[in-house]
Scaffold this active site. Sequence first.
Site, mmCIF file in Angstrom:
data_model
loop_
_atom_site.group_PDB
_atom_site.id
_atom_site.type_symbol
_atom_site.label_atom_id
_atom_site.label_comp_id
_atom_site.label_asym_id
_atom_site.label_seq_id
_atom_site.Cartn_x
_atom_site.Cartn_y
_atom_site.Cartn_z
ATOM 1 N N HIS A 121 37.385 42.460 40.563
ATOM 2 C CA HIS A 121 37.738 41.188 39.933
ATOM 3 C C HIS A 121 37.749 40.035 40.951
ATOM 4 C CE1 HIS A 121 39.990 38.707 36.907
ATOM 5 N NE2 HIS A 121 40.470 38.152 38.009
ATOM 6 N N GLU A 122 38.504 40.222 42.018
ATOM 7 C CA GLU A 122 38.637 39.125 42.993
ATOM 8 C C GLU A 122 37.312 38.868 43.701
ATOM 9 O OE1 GLU A 122 41.159 37.299 42.738
ATOM 10 O OE2 GLU A 122 42.453 38.677 41.622
ATOM 11 N N HIS A 152 35.385 36.514 41.664
ATOM 12 C CA HIS A 152 35.753 35.119 41.966
ATOM 13 C C HIS A 152 35.135 34.684 43.298
ATOM 14 C CE1 HIS A 152 38.653 34.293 38.806
ATOM 15 N NE2 HIS A 152 39.435 35.318 39.121
ATOM 16 N N GLU A 205 37.206 32.659 35.531
ATOM 17 C CA GLU A 205 37.570 33.980 34.990
ATOM 18 C C GLU A 205 36.348 34.683 34.387
ATOM 19 O OE1 GLU A 205 40.426 36.025 34.857
ATOM 20 O OE2 GLU A 205 40.981 34.635 36.454
#
Lengths: 495, 495
Positions: free
Chosen positions: A258-259, A262, A287
């Site tokens: 997830h990170e 980003h 997101e």
Amino acid sequence: MYEQLMLMLKRYYSLQSALSLFYFDMDTNAAEGSIQRSAEVTNQLSAMALELLKSDSLKETLQLAKQEPLDATQKRMIAIVEKQLKQLEAIPNALYLENEALCTKAQWAWEDAKTKDDYDLFKPYLKQIIEKSKQMAQLKREPGQSLYDVLLDDYEEGMDEKSYDDFFELIKKELVPVIKKVNARKKPRPHFMDERYDVDKQKQFNHELASYEGFDFKRGMMKETEHPYTTNLHKDDVRLTNHYYEDNFTSALFSTIHEAGHGIYEQNIADAFTMSPAVHISSGMHESQSRFMENCIGRSEAFWKPLYPRLQSYFEAQLKDVSLDEFIDAINLSECSCIRTEADELTYPLHILIRYELEKQMINGDVDIEKLPSMWNAMYKQYLGVDVPSCREGILQDVHWSGGSFGYFPTYALGSAIACQLYAYLKKTEPLEVWLEEEDLSKLCAWLKENVQSFGCLKTTNEMLREVTGEPFNPRYYIDYLKEKAAKMYKIQDI
Amino acid sequence: MYEQLMLMLKRYYSLQSALSLFYFDMDTNAAEGSIQRSAEVTNQLSAMALELLKSDSLKETLQLAKQEPLDATQKRMIAIVEKQLKQLEAIPNALYLENEALCTKAQWAWEDAKTKDDYDLFKPYLKQIIEKSKQMAQLKREPGQSLYDVLLDDYEEGMDEKSYDDFFELIKKELVPVIKKVNARKKPRPHFMDERYDVDKQKQFNHELASYEGFDFKRGMMKETEHPYTTNLHKDDVRLTNHYYEDNFTSALFSTIHEAGHGIYEQNIADAFTMSPAVHISSGMHESQSRFMENCIGRSEAFWKPLYPRLQSYFEAQLKDVSLDEFIDAINLSECSCIRTEADELTYPLHILIRYELEKQMINGDVDIEKLPSMWNAMYKQYLGVDVPSCREGILQDVHWSGGSFGYFPTYALGSAIACQLYAYLKKTEPLEVWLEEEDLSKLCAWLKENVQSFGCLKTTNEMLREVTGEPFNPRYYIDYLKEKAAKMYKIQDI
């Protein structure tokens, strides 16, 4: 004058870069006793940044720049600054600073309240924060906007209650019945998920994983904090954080994916756009890229096919007898729970829906602060069928409200939906599975960079979606994606 | 208006704090690929700091503040700012920035030249840097000052060639004969000094050591860099660095004691003085505190008496058969060598003398840049009796000149001398040995804080020395200290 304006803004973004470094350093490095005085430093830097943006010379330069012949990019840059300025002008400095100070205190109170599982400790701060947020929304409000509309627009330009109401109505109507069906066929959590995984080995694998995904460690890093997040000083210094649990190795695994999602977005912005107004990417768009990686890609069989043997080699004792199929099944289990950050893909939007409904009442209405926990708990019972055992696992679980971030939560669900729209298009037009099975994500990342990420926020979400997929935002892809997955995973025919 | 002035300066020091954090982060943390863009950020922050200081509004506020009834502290604060401003005003921004850019390039060239042991690679930069330094000194010069006087005063207010000439003349006259005698009685370096010491254990012990000395890790940290140094964001965030060598454990040991000496000074400044003009402590004063700890205290038997068993317990294999006496003897060995940073206490000031003599000629005279290496080597032969085998171990060894720091070196010797003057007074008036043998340095640190460190630079070196010891700077204490020690260590009667 346009060049002049951009040069002035370079200073503003340099101050922002310094602030990011301070906050990251405080979280990952700084000694405990330094925080208070460093907060005085960051207050000064914030104030300088604010004054710079609101200065007469910047405004004059902006007005002169607007009279020059500008191309579309330049016009959009100026529009972003103008919007930012307009919002700032609406809030008197004193109120802005009052609110900052309140949020700082409220965050401490929230941490304390959460630790002690005592809502009463946070309640008075929450009350004040709601009031301040309403007061500021009032000042920024345009004709026809509700107070909550103002806050929603802060995090995702162009979105309002009307659009979100439709979106969440669809989610409620379509997903609540699916969740009920899935819940009725609950699968046991396989034993290997709860075994102990050496933290040092986890760290090693997760660094490899982020790299594999496309995160460039020559221009970034991954450290540890209580809650994972991503920040950046500029496109060449992007910083992820993670948190490792010995008895829950998938937590760090999906935080990494997830990170890094980003982080790759930040690293892929065009050179000309870093440290410029183009960096104000909406929460929903950001997101969309992290959840695309985490869910659409990171929970797929094609992604893990080349990677899973590597994971097995790190954790032989735990995983040698677990097949790829079993692993994929396990990381796609759905279960109703109380904690948003641990929720699976299918139940996740309901956690957001609950917060959305509550925020609407908190900001537009005159909600009884005493009753918030029981309202929270009732909705968890209604939509997810779970009993919330404590405030810590209930209304106190998230940091957002203590920081005055109302209107942020909905973008999590929105981002997931944008991700699924891009995913559906990609699967239709590109050999995505082949790309993934080819053993790294470089082709996918190149596609994302070219079509989405290099522009920063110079395209709105709808512009980007239209240009890439041929249609504006359409939540149907999200619903279909979740339903198909549930049908497949839980072998439900009549979904 | 005085309060207003201090508030304006808070911003200046907040920018300085951000710059310190950036530089420290670049050295200890940041990814390689981030440096170039982060340098653009720090350039912006530097420029902002400079403009803030030179702004009309600051100058006006300062003029108005001067007309108010001010106490001595306030007057001194203003005097410091005025001096800083005067120096800045003397240098046109363009020249200042040119020099900055030149130094950046020169540092790269110096690193390259040092690595390749090729003076020719650095020579053209050194020539330009000398010229730029002279040009700037010319602009700042007051009537009666030599060019080198101007630079000396930058690093230690009130010191000039005349004072340093006397100081170094005394050193030359008194110490060169002692060094010859000591050299004639050369002791072998004991085997345990060159054994291998596990780096992780070294780290652990050195953290303990810094803490024992009085460095507060709740308000600071120690990380690793190529060369040890100390920096700070403010008094509550002081950052030391160290470098560990497996085959030279005393290197990190004395770097710790030295850098923690600087660090304690920064931590002990009065609350009201951090992030104010009082932080511009002269190099000589700062070195006096680090060298006091490193040498006067850190090489004494009383200091190691309670601590040595602890060191032994960390490194049993290497030290169990080495007595405290043998250890003390070993850490006080004197040997003529080429490298300043590895020099012992006795030969150290001669390394400085050589640089002082050369700088004087470089700045005041018209030195032939081609001949500098041979001049360097000749002086090492003359004063220390050593042959310099290469430029890397000779004229290229130090970073200072590549950064345009002429006039800095002499403060190292000056600091050592100030340290010895304080040490002589302390030994005479307080039960220093008892303090040290009582197992930590809290009493000593409290004395230093109260008498020296809390004032920042609000007292000049001579004011402080007069108030504390009853007399102004007197290098005699330094000479006597070194001679007594040599006499004792090497059993020389007629010293």
